[in-house]
Enzyme design. Structure first.
Site, PDB file in Angstrom:
ATOM      1  N   LEU A 228       4.803  59.925  45.685  1.00  0.00           N
ATOM      2  CA  LEU A 228       3.421  59.475  45.801  1.00  0.00           C
ATOM      3  C   LEU A 228       2.618  59.922  44.594  1.00  0.00           C
ATOM      4  O   LEU A 228       3.045  60.750  43.795  1.00  0.00           O
ATOM      5  CB  LEU A 228       2.784  59.957  47.109  1.00  0.00           C
ATOM      6  CG  LEU A 228       2.992  61.403  47.578  1.00  0.00           C
ATOM      7  CD1 LEU A 228       2.271  62.396  46.702  1.00  0.00           C
ATOM      8  CD2 LEU A 228       2.538  61.556  49.022  1.00  0.00           C
TER       9      LEU A 228
ATOM     10  N   HIS B 275       3.318  53.753  33.452  1.00  0.00           N
ATOM     11  CA  HIS B 275       4.746  53.451  33.328  1.00  0.00           C
ATOM     12  C   HIS B 275       5.074  52.892  31.938  1.00  0.00           C
ATOM     13  O   HIS B 275       4.591  53.390  30.930  1.00  0.00           O
ATOM     14  CB  HIS B 275       5.190  52.511  34.445  1.00  0.00           C
ATOM     15  CG  HIS B 275       4.881  52.990  35.829  1.00  0.00           C
ATOM     16  ND1 HIS B 275       4.945  54.313  36.187  1.00  0.00           N
ATOM     17  CD2 HIS B 275       4.488  52.317  36.950  1.00  0.00           C
ATOM     18  CE1 HIS B 275       4.623  54.437  37.464  1.00  0.00           C
ATOM     19  NE2 HIS B 275       4.336  53.247  37.944  1.00  0.00           N
TER      20      HIS B 275
ATOM     21  N   ALA C 232      -3.962  57.516  38.188  1.00  0.00           N
ATOM     22  CA  ALA C 232      -4.654  56.860  37.085  1.00  0.00           C
ATOM     23  C   ALA C 232      -6.103  56.549  37.446  1.00  0.00           C
ATOM     24  O   ALA C 232      -7.021  56.799  36.652  1.00  0.00           O
ATOM     25  CB  ALA C 232      -3.915  55.575  36.710  1.00  0.00           C
TER      26      ALA C 232
END
Length: 275
Positions: free
Chosen positions: A56, A148, A110
């Site tokens: 998570l 990512h 983020a």
């Protein structure tokens, strides 16, 4: 309890870390059912307490810390690994303040970091992380937060970096940036949870020692097919903290969660965040 539901994302750092565990090379104490999903879906499942073990975002931890404890293995935490805010071109501070921002989910680390900076006050558009750059390119958002593989490909796609959220955190707090962690539901027996933690740690160590073993598993699930990008992704997000958070990692996570929880009027459970 006969089996454990275990959630991971399809990102190369997770498939690299967990391959040996799911392949039976470093088995946990109980059988596992893999649930692979975007991390924001995993965050939502954690909010409902669905899976016994799950990856998570740190951004969701203030909401689920009564239900889940964090493990010391498998985390994404380090230096120089933060999300980036990108746009089609430079933006003034005034433009940033009012901008529509594409974000990779409301409960992501983020998005939490974006709010901590105090620089972006406009509307936020949640979407899959893989759709953020397209939204900015097509003008559906003024800027976007990429995570990512995006940090390795945005320049080649013609975007401008407005802010490195990881660097902002490091300079503001003088600590490595926590991005994601592995959590175990608090109703899982402690001896089982500790066994899962050790199986994950062993899986990371196996991946580091025998990286070729996980190559096909990683390639099958990666969004970005470039082997160079995938390798850079793994080098960036799989660090010594992925093997064991240690005191610095636990302190960085605690600091982030305390700061976020305070804004929500929540406090860390008496037993702490960690298993």
């Amino acid at each position: 309890m006969n089996a454990l539901g275990m959630g991971i994302s399809s990102c190369p750092n997770d498939t690299y870390i967990f391959h040996a565990l799911f392949a039976g090379i470093t088995p946990p104490p109980l059988p596992v059912r893999m649930h692979m999903a975007d991390v924001e879906e995993l965050n939502g499942l954690a909010m409902r307490g669905v899976l016994e073990v799950t990856k998570l975002s740190l951004g969701v931890v203030p909401y689920i810390m009564d239900k889940y404890a964090l493990l010391s293995a498998g985390a994404a935490l380090g230096w120089g690994c933060g999300p980036l805010v990108i746009a089609r071109g430079p933006m003034s501070p005034q433009e940033r303040a009012a901008a529509r921002v594409a974000i990779p989910g409301e409960r992501t680390t983020a998005n939490m970091l974006l709010g901590m900076t105090g620089q972006f006050h406009g509307p936020r558009e949640p979407m899959l992380f893989s759709d953020v750059m397209a939204a900015v390119r097509e003008g559906r958002a003024d800027c976007g937060v990429i995570i990512h593989e995006g940090r390795f490909t945005y320049e080649a796609q013609g975007f401008t970096k407005l802010l490195d959220l990881g660097r902002w955190w490091e300079e503001a707090f003088h600590a490595p940036l926590p991005l994601g962690a592995i959590a175990v539901r608090r109703d899982v027996p402690r001896e089982v949870a500790l066994g899962v933690q050790e199986a994950i740690r062993a899986s990371v160590l196996h991946a580091n020692a025998c990286p070729q073993d996980s190559r096909e598993f990683i390639r099958t699930h990666a969004q970005e097919l470039s082997e160079d990008v995938t390798a850079a992704h793994i080098r960036t997000f799989v660090t010594e903290f992925s093997v064991d958070l240690g005191a610095p990692g636990r302190e960085a996570i605690t600091r982030m969660v305390e700061k976020a929880a305070a804004t929500l009027g929540r406090r860390i459970p008496d037993g702490g965040l960690f298993l």
